[in-house]
Structure formats: structure tokens, C-alpha cells
Enzyme design. Sequence first.
Site, PDB file in Angstrom:
ATOM      1  N   ASP A   8       0.870  -1.170   0.000  1.00 26.56           N
ATOM      2  CA  ASP A   8       0.000   0.000   0.000  1.00 26.56           C
ATOM      3  C   ASP A   8       0.913   1.227   0.000  1.00 26.56           C
ATOM      4  O   ASP A   8       2.101   1.134   0.340  1.00 26.56           O
ATOM      5  CB  ASP A   8      -0.874  -0.043   1.254  1.00 26.56           C
ATOM      6  CG  ASP A   8      -1.636   1.239   1.490  1.00 26.56           C
ATOM      7  OD1 ASP A   8      -2.360   1.677   0.579  1.00 26.56           O
ATOM      8  OD2 ASP A   8      -1.471   1.817   2.580  1.00 26.56           O
ATOM      9  N   ASP A  10      -0.229   5.127   0.860  1.00 30.05           N
ATOM     10  CA  ASP A  10      -0.517   6.106   1.914  1.00 30.05           C
ATOM     11  C   ASP A  10      -0.691   5.424   3.259  1.00 30.05           C
ATOM     12  O   ASP A  10      -1.540   4.542   3.417  1.00 30.05           O
ATOM     13  CB  ASP A  10      -1.780   6.899   1.573  1.00 30.05           C
ATOM     14  CG  ASP A  10      -1.614   7.709   0.294  1.00 30.05           C
ATOM     15  OD1 ASP A  10      -0.577   8.368   0.151  1.00 30.05           O
ATOM     16  OD2 ASP A  10      -2.524   7.677  -0.558  1.00 30.05           O
ATOM     17  N   ASP A 180      -1.428  -0.829   5.783  1.00 32.12           N
ATOM     18  CA  ASP A 180      -1.711  -0.396   7.149  1.00 32.12           C
ATOM     19  C   ASP A 180      -3.160  -0.562   7.564  1.00 32.12           C
ATOM     20  O   ASP A 180      -3.488  -0.324   8.724  1.00 32.12           O
ATOM     21  CB  ASP A 180      -1.299   1.071   7.330  1.00 32.12           C
ATOM     22  CG  ASP A 180      -2.175   2.020   6.518  1.00 32.12           C
ATOM     23  OD1 ASP A 180      -2.233   1.868   5.286  1.00 32.12           O
ATOM     24  OD2 ASP A 180      -2.802   2.924   7.115  1.00 32.12           O
TER      25      ASP A 180
END
Length: 227
Positions: A8, A10, A180
Site C-alpha cells: 500500500d 498512503d 496499514d
Amino acid sequence: MIAAVLFDLDGTLLDHDGAAGDAIVRAFPDADAAWLVPRWTDLGEAAVERYLAGELDFTGQRRARIRALARELGLGTWDAARADAWFDGYTALYEAAWRPYPDVAPALAALAARGLPLGVITNGDVRQQRSKLEGLGLAERLPHLTASSEIGHAKPAAEIFHAACAGLALEPGAVAYVGDRLDTDARGAAAAGLTGVWLDRTGAPAPDGPDVARITALDALPRLLAD
């Protein structure tokens, strides 16, 4: 055996929250930062959800965010031109604050040393996300970029994960994905057949019965994937 690792962007590689918080405080220096920063985060998440659902285009989700914030700050109703002009200025502040997390470079170097192809799967506009990788100096190290704006499906849909694996000419079972967000990233990847890894930067106690691997920093990733 893991033959490639995808990430991922961001919140995993880029400290998006830190950059966005810095930018919005600079944009409204007289506002209460303790209220402003989390409110801007909430408005952003809501607008992006509508964008990913196809309710708003990329420009529309930007306008929705700042128009709502302007009303709440008592600045009246902004037309499209004013919203767009403001967002151009905000974007410059946001981009100036882009920083990778400190654990990113060492982890990528360790994985690259094993000869593993590396890349990104991201929900967002491909041009902006590619610009982020270039701004962070990570574009060459993470050459495989799969973005929802090109695929037409957003995480956690299996289609975006499968498209990324197809781009690598690998079966999902040979690819690890790190993000995240527990459900959107790690569990979404696992449901699509990849090895999903949850990067929980909060460091809080793990929830009961974790069904995917969990790390609290990227430093632990090379060792995890070697086991």
C-alpha cells in the site's frame, strides 16, 4: 515461496497523515489545530470513499472536502472555482510535506537484495500516486504500480489484487501484500489469495484471533517473509 512483494502507499510508505496535517494547519493557521487536523482527515476519508464508489470524480471529491470544511469554519459557501484554487494551494503544501517513513528504505533495500520484484497497489488516481512515488524517490525501487483509477476496482476487491499479480506474471499465492489497513489491505489481499501482512504502526496490542500476519514496523518484514 514469496516471489514478489507489493505495498500500500498512503500510511504504509508515505506518511500521508503527517503531510496532510502539516498542510491543512499551514492553510488555516488561525484555526484550532486539535480540531482541524482530525476533522480534515474525516472529511478526506468520507470523500475518498465516495470517489472509490464512483459517486464523485477525482476533482469532485476534492471540492466536497474543502466546501464542507469552509462551511464549518464559517467561511460561507464556496463555488467550484474557489474550491479548485484553494486546493491547488493546499496540494503544493501537501506535496512539500511528503516524507517516507524511516523504516521504508531499509526494508525495500533488504527485499531488493533478494531479487524480489517490488511494487504498489493503491486506491486512488494513478497520476497522483505515481507522483508521490517519484517525490519520495521510490519510483525506481517500486516500478510495479497498480491503481484503482486504472483497474476500475478498489481494494479490498479481489480484482485489483489479481490485476497486480497478472502484471507480475505471478500467481497470487506467490505474492505478499503489505498495508496499514487490516480489512482493506491485509485481509483483502488474503481473501484474494495473496499473503496479506498488516502493518499496524500504532503498536497497540493485537486484536484477538488475528487471521493475517501483523508487524508494527517494516523492519520486521524481511524476516517475516524469510520464515
